[in-house]
Motif scaffolding. Structure first.
Motif: not given
Lengths: 41, 455
Positions: A13-14, A17-18, A20-21, B23, B26, B33, B206, B213
């Motif tokens: 997940q980490l 998600t990282w 993704l951005v 987590l 993000p 963003l 987005f 999350i």
């Protein structure tokens, strides 16, 4: 879910998600740097 | 985690004790963003003056002056919504607030697209300006308290990461908008409306991912190995000040002015950076190079948000703000000399550091508020303080433009017209320095009594 399984899930997940951005941000920064380079040409 | 709680409720997103806190940033970045797009709104200005004329503006087309109001309205509603929604956000939690921000911001684009199709500017004002502006404000403050709670050991770095995203959003939005407009344009069409629809959908998805999350820590959760400092520092309280009580303290207004003056100085020169660089270095900096200069400043604005907020965890918030004001005074005073010396490198370096501190002011303030007023109502207090941004958004550009025009009207050469402006900006920073100097710990009578503290 055991602790090991949970930390494995968190690891995936980490990364997801990282990414993704991180990917869009990196793309934008590279575009900007390309344009900024013209200042020093 | 309570699975039968409503999907958007705070109870539904309480994380298990072994949840990885990395987590959460993000989730905040997903929102910031997107809403950072606001800094790149100007890419639509020129195409929107040619919606009817296509290749050049027709008499019925909208003027740049009229279009300029879209961004101004959005910034005003950013401040207002952050101020009014802060208390609500603290009650309902970040998921509902992020989802509402996604709906407002995405919806603002869709309504604006309808306004463009119908060629009704007031609909665009209502869409991007009012609704989108509310999405900006709610989205901006929604992850701040959550991050501070997850990172009690490094609150500056945590909020710096999210607010860095706001600075970085323009880097994505600007090339993406240009790409979409090129894709949707034709010989009879500029493609702005379709671009707005696409952006509205992309941003809604987005930002909603961020809402999905995001997690809040359990009531007694602490980071592994974290021990709250036993000896309380004078400028960091472990007490709570209610948002309404915070407004009665001098600290709130001192910080309001400190932020306002720091932003006024930064925003004033950021808006004029392109013209200023070309006029100060006539013939040496071309319009294309000036655009690169603006991009470079935006990059430092973004990086400064992370760097300075993280630094504030080490040197303290008050010292970080001292750096902004003292270093800022020196750099603003130095800028005219760099032009006289003909040193583009030094000129760019001065501005890069100035803009990093402009961004740093935004990202350090949530942790500063948490130190002064406690963590419980920091979201709401931060929201109210952001009205300083709205005020600076008007004050900064007006000051720079007015002073420059006054100089030119009185026979000063264009290249020298910014000298007085820079000295006045340095003066504003000196006032900001005094405000920061006057910030002391809140008087104990403002602390919330223990029995009144919400669970």
């Amino acid at each position: 879910m055991s602790n090991e399984q949970e930390s494995g899930t968190h690891g995936v997940q980490l990364i997801v998600t990282w990414l993704l951005v991180g990917i869009p941000l990196l793309w934008g920064v590279l575009q900007t740097l390309q344009n900024a380079w013209k200042l020093f040409e | 985690m309570t699975s039968n709680a409503p999907f958007l409720s705070r109870e539904r997103i309480v994380a298990p004790m072994n949840y990885n806190r990395w987590l959460v940033p993000p989730a905040a970045l997903c929102v910031h963003l997107c809403i950072g797009q606001a800094y790149a709104f100007s890419v639509f200005n020129l195409p929107m003056t040619k919606l009817i004329g296509i290749s050049e503006s027709a008499p019925e087309d909208w003027t740049l002056t009229a279009l300029g109001w879209i961004f101004s309205i959005a910034i005003v509603f950013l401040g207002l919504s952050a101020a009014f929604a802060g208390s609500w956000l603290d009650r309902v939690g970040p998921r509902k607030a992020m989802f509402l921000a996604a709906a407002c911001f995405g919806g603002g684009f869709i309504i604006s697209a309808l306004g463009i199709w119908a060629h009704q500017l007031w609909v665009v004002y209502l869409g991007y300006g009012v609704l989108g502006g509310c999405g900006l404000g709610i989205g901006y403050i929604s992850p701040v308290k959550t991050l501070i709670t997850w990172f009690p050991d490094r609150p500056g770095m945590a909020t710096g990461m999210a607010i860095m995203g706001f600075g970085g959003g323009a880097f994505i939005a600007s090339p993406l908008s240009v790409f979409l407009m090129r894709h949707f344009s034709s010989e009879t069409h500029v493609g702005v409306a379709e671009t707005f629809v696409a952006l509205g959908v992309i941003y809604f998805i987005f930002m909603s991912i961020g809402a999905l999350i995001v997690r809040v820590p359990a009531a007694n959760w602490k980071p592994a190995g974290y021990v709250a400092p036993s000896a309380q520092k004078k400028m960091i309280t472990d007490q709570v000040v209610h948002v309404d009580e915070a407004l009665k303290t001098p600290q709130f207004y001192l910080l309001w002015w400190a932020l306002c003056l720091n932003v006024t100085a930064g925003i004033g020169v950021l808006g004029q950076a392109s013209a200023m660089s070309q006029e100060m270095f006539q013939g040496r900096i071309t319009p294309v190079a000036a655009a690169g200069f603006v991009g470079l400043l935006s990059l430092f604005n973004m990086l400064g948000r992370f760097f300075w907020a993280s630094t504030s965890d080490i040197i303290g918030r008050k010292n970080t703000y001292y750096c902004f004001f003292l270093l800022g005074i020196v750099l603003y005073a130095l800028v005219p000399s760099t032009a006289h010396m003909g040193s583009i490198g030094l000129f760019v370096a001065c501005y890069a550091i100035i803009l990093s501190m402009y961004g740093g002011g935004f990202s350090t303030i949530p942790a500063y508020l948490r130190d002064i007023f406690g963590v419980q109502f920091v979201g709401a207090i931060h929201g109210r303080l952001l009205t300083a941004w709205s005020a600076a958004g008007v004050l900064g550009p007006v000051l720079v433009n007015y002073i420059r025009q006054y100089q030119i009207d009185h026979g000063v050469a264009k290249a020298d017209a910014y000298t007085v402006t820079m000295y006045i900006m340095a003066g504003l920073l000196f006032i900001g320095f005094l405000c920061n100097l006057a910030v002391k710990a809140v008087n104990e009578r403002h602390y919330l009594k223990l029995q009144n503290q919400p669970a």
